[in-house]
Design a protein around this motif. Structure first.
Motif, PDB file in Angstrom:
ATOM      1  N   ASN A   9      32.394  28.904  49.139  1.00 42.37           N
ATOM      2  CA  ASN A   9      33.519  28.534  48.284  1.00 42.37           C
ATOM      3  C   ASN A   9      33.037  28.353  46.862  1.00 42.37           C
ATOM      4  O   ASN A   9      32.100  27.600  46.601  1.00 42.37           O
ATOM      5  CB  ASN A   9      34.155  27.239  48.792  1.00 42.37           C
ATOM      6  CG  ASN A   9      35.443  26.923  48.055  1.00 42.37           C
ATOM      7  OD1 ASN A   9      35.419  26.376  46.958  1.00 42.37           O
ATOM      8  ND2 ASN A   9      36.570  27.256  48.662  1.00 42.37           N
ATOM      9  N   PRO A  62      33.977  38.702  45.174  1.00 44.38           N
ATOM     10  CA  PRO A  62      35.194  38.276  45.888  1.00 44.38           C
ATOM     11  C   PRO A  62      35.242  38.885  47.289  1.00 44.38           C
ATOM     12  O   PRO A  62      34.800  40.013  47.510  1.00 44.38           O
ATOM     13  CB  PRO A  62      36.324  38.812  45.000  1.00 44.38           C
ATOM     14  CG  PRO A  62      35.704  38.935  43.633  1.00 44.38           C
ATOM     15  CD  PRO A  62      34.276  39.322  43.872  1.00 44.38           C
ATOM     16  N   GLU A  63      35.771  38.122  48.226  1.00 46.81           N
ATOM     17  CA  GLU A  63      35.782  38.594  49.610  1.00 46.81           C
ATOM     18  C   GLU A  63      36.522  39.920  49.757  1.00 46.81           C
ATOM     19  O   GLU A  63      36.194  40.720  50.640  1.00 46.81           O
ATOM     20  CB  GLU A  63      36.390  37.535  50.524  1.00 46.81           C
ATOM     21  CG  GLU A  63      37.806  37.134  50.163  1.00 46.81           C
ATOM     22  CD  GLU A  63      38.337  36.062  51.119  1.00 46.81           C
ATOM     23  OE1 GLU A  63      37.831  35.982  52.247  1.00 46.81           O
ATOM     24  OE2 GLU A  63      39.253  35.323  50.726  1.00 46.81           O
ATOM     25  N   GLN A 115      31.872  40.406  37.052  1.00 49.99           N
ATOM     26  CA  GLN A 115      31.703  39.022  37.480  1.00 49.99           C
ATOM     27  C   GLN A 115      30.608  38.362  36.647  1.00 49.99           C
ATOM     28  O   GLN A 115      29.665  39.015  36.190  1.00 49.99           O
ATOM     29  CB  GLN A 115      31.312  38.950  38.973  1.00 49.99           C
ATOM     30  CG  GLN A 115      32.322  39.545  39.920  1.00 49.99           C
ATOM     31  CD  GLN A 115      33.597  38.734  39.999  1.00 49.99           C
ATOM     32  OE1 GLN A 115      33.602  37.541  39.718  1.00 49.99           O
ATOM     33  NE2 GLN A 115      34.691  39.380  40.397  1.00 49.99           N
ATOM     34  N   LEU A 129      37.678  29.702  45.558  1.00 51.71           N
ATOM     35  CA  LEU A 129      37.762  31.075  46.044  1.00 51.71           C
ATOM     36  C   LEU A 129      36.621  31.355  47.004  1.00 51.71           C
ATOM     37  O   LEU A 129      35.516  30.831  46.853  1.00 51.71           O
ATOM     38  CB  LEU A 129      37.691  32.061  44.866  1.00 51.71           C
ATOM     39  CG  LEU A 129      38.791  31.946  43.810  1.00 51.71           C
ATOM     40  CD1 LEU A 129      38.501  32.909  42.658  1.00 51.71           C
ATOM     41  CD2 LEU A 129      40.156  32.238  44.422  1.00 51.71           C
ATOM     42  N   GLN A 130      36.881  32.177  48.004  1.00 49.92           N
ATOM     43  CA  GLN A 130      35.847  32.597  48.934  1.00 49.92           C
ATOM     44  C   GLN A 130      35.097  33.793  48.347  1.00 49.92           C
ATOM     45  O   GLN A 130      35.722  34.808  47.994  1.00 49.92           O
ATOM     46  CB  GLN A 130      36.447  32.969  50.281  1.00 49.92           C
ATOM     47  CG  GLN A 130      37.006  31.786  51.059  1.00 49.92           C
ATOM     48  CD  GLN A 130      35.923  30.799  51.445  1.00 49.92           C
ATOM     49  OE1 GLN A 130      35.782  29.752  50.824  1.00 49.92           O
ATOM     50  NE2 GLN A 130      35.144  31.141  52.467  1.00 49.92           N
ATOM     51  N   VAL A 131      33.786  33.664  48.227  1.00 52.26           N
ATOM     52  CA  VAL A 131      32.982  34.743  47.669  1.00 52.26           C
ATOM     53  C   VAL A 131      31.758  34.969  48.553  1.00 52.26           C
ATOM     54  O   VAL A 131      31.314  34.085  49.283  1.00 52.26           O
ATOM     55  CB  VAL A 131      32.518  34.426  46.225  1.00 52.26           C
ATOM     56  CG1 VAL A 131      33.709  34.222  45.299  1.00 52.26           C
ATOM     57  CG2 VAL A 131      31.601  33.209  46.203  1.00 52.26           C
TER      58      VAL A 131
END
Length: 361
Positions: free
Chosen positions: A310, A272-273, A36, A314-316
């Protein structure tokens, strides 16, 4: 080979390729962890901000939390609007200098506060002289002098009192600011003290030493000492010292002065979730950036956020990793790529089946 057989071979090959791609997609996180982009944060950041011409504030922030810098300490330095406040940065300092904790970075000068301090110290000296005079006795010429000083003090007090009455009327209609009213009220209080001291001088000059008079003068000295301490404390706060050691930066759109402590540095990493459950405090991290080619930094996860954010749709979850930076190759705001390795959690086929279920396949 017949056309029908060719079609079957191609279909079988396509199915095998699709299965291989799905398997690789599922296995890659186990084999290589996650990569990441990450942002470098300073361990500590000190900043001095000019809010307006009469107000300055400084902040000390900690860069280790996963969701961004948190405020550790703050001080607001407020002056009266009518004061001609002057900010003087140390002319020997330039951006990139190394500063040490306690080093003077700037001085904010208030002519009005300095004038008040001089007035109060002068009044205190007068009271000390009166205490000495009570013990030594006085002469006729001394009586004449102090009576004249009393007359002058009363005239100045009456003039400032008339000014205060006008300012109060203007403030009630909005034509004068609260700061102007406060400054005028303070000046009248000083004038009242001057009159009190002058009257005491006259009384001392006309009388012989009595214990109760000496005690009264000493009580006034104690009251003046409290006012002097208040002004001196405000003036001392106007000397801006760095609370941390680090790298200096001058100027900018938001602050006049900044100091960054960059060893260690901290990395803000979006997780990332789907991978949040695989990351734990204490996990090792590798980081590389184009700003330091050929250098791989190693660190440790020190903080994880508890709620998702967000990021580009994307949900992180955010993670923070501490990275030693003794050579100061990393600077605040740099970007790069982190690699977090995930620990194995049970037999391969069990983990593979869990991944199938998690993605709803």
């Amino acid at each position: 080979m017949s056309p029908s057989r060719v079609t079957l071979v191609r279909l079988a090959g396509g199915i095998v390729a699709l299965v291989a791609l799905i398997a690789l997609a599922l296995l890659m996180p186990f084999l290589g962890g996650t990569r990441q982009k990450a942002l470098v944060e300073a361990a500590r950041t000190f900043s001095l901000v000019a809010v307006d011409t009469a107000q300055y504030t400084w902040h000390l922030r900690d860069g280790s939390p996963a969701k961004g810098r948190v405020l550790l300490d703050q001080q607001v330095i407020q002056f009266e609007r009518g004061d001609l406040v002057e900010l003087h940065l140390d002319p020997s300092l330039t951006t990139g200098d190394r500063v040490v904790e306690g080093q003077v970075l700037a001085v904010i000068r208030s002519p009005r506060d300095q004038s008040r301090l001089d007035q109060l110290k002068g009044l205190r000296a007068d009271l000390e002289a009166q205490v000495a005079l009570l013990g030594a006795g006085s002469r006729p010429e001394e009586v004449t002098r102090v009576e004249r000083e009393l007359h002058v003090a009363e005239r100045l007090r009456d003039s400032d009192q008339a000014l205060l009455d006008r300012v109060r009327i203007l403030a009630a209609s909005g034509a004068a600011s609260a700061e102007e009213l406060e400054a005028t009220e303070h000046q009248v209080r000083v004038r009242d003290t001057e009159v009190t001291v002058a009257r005491a001088s006259v009384a001392v000059a006309r009388s012989s030493a009595r214990p109760e008079e000496i005690e009264s003068l000493r009580a006034q000295i104690v009251a003046l000492d409290a006012e002097i301490l208040e002004v001196e404390t405000r003036l001392a706060a106007s000397v801006i010292r760095s609370p941390i050691s680090g790298i200096l930066e001058l100027g900018g759109s938001a602050a006049e002065v900044r100091v960054y402590t960059m060893d260690p540095a901290y990395l803000r990493i979006p997780i990332p979730e789907a991978d949040r459950h695989r990351v734990s405090v204490g996990d090792p991290v590798e980081y590389s950036t184009l700003a330091a080619p050929g250098h791989v930094f190693t660190g440790t996860v020190v903080d994880l956020s508890e709620d998702a954010s967000n990021l580009n749709g994307l949900q992180v979850f955010w993670a923070s990793a501490e990275v030693p930076n003794p050579d100061l190759l990393l600077r605040s705001g740099m970007t790069g790529v982190t690699h977090l390795r995930f620990d194995d959690n049970g037999p391969f086929f069990l983990r593979f089946w869990q991944e199938l279920l998690r993605y709803g396949l």
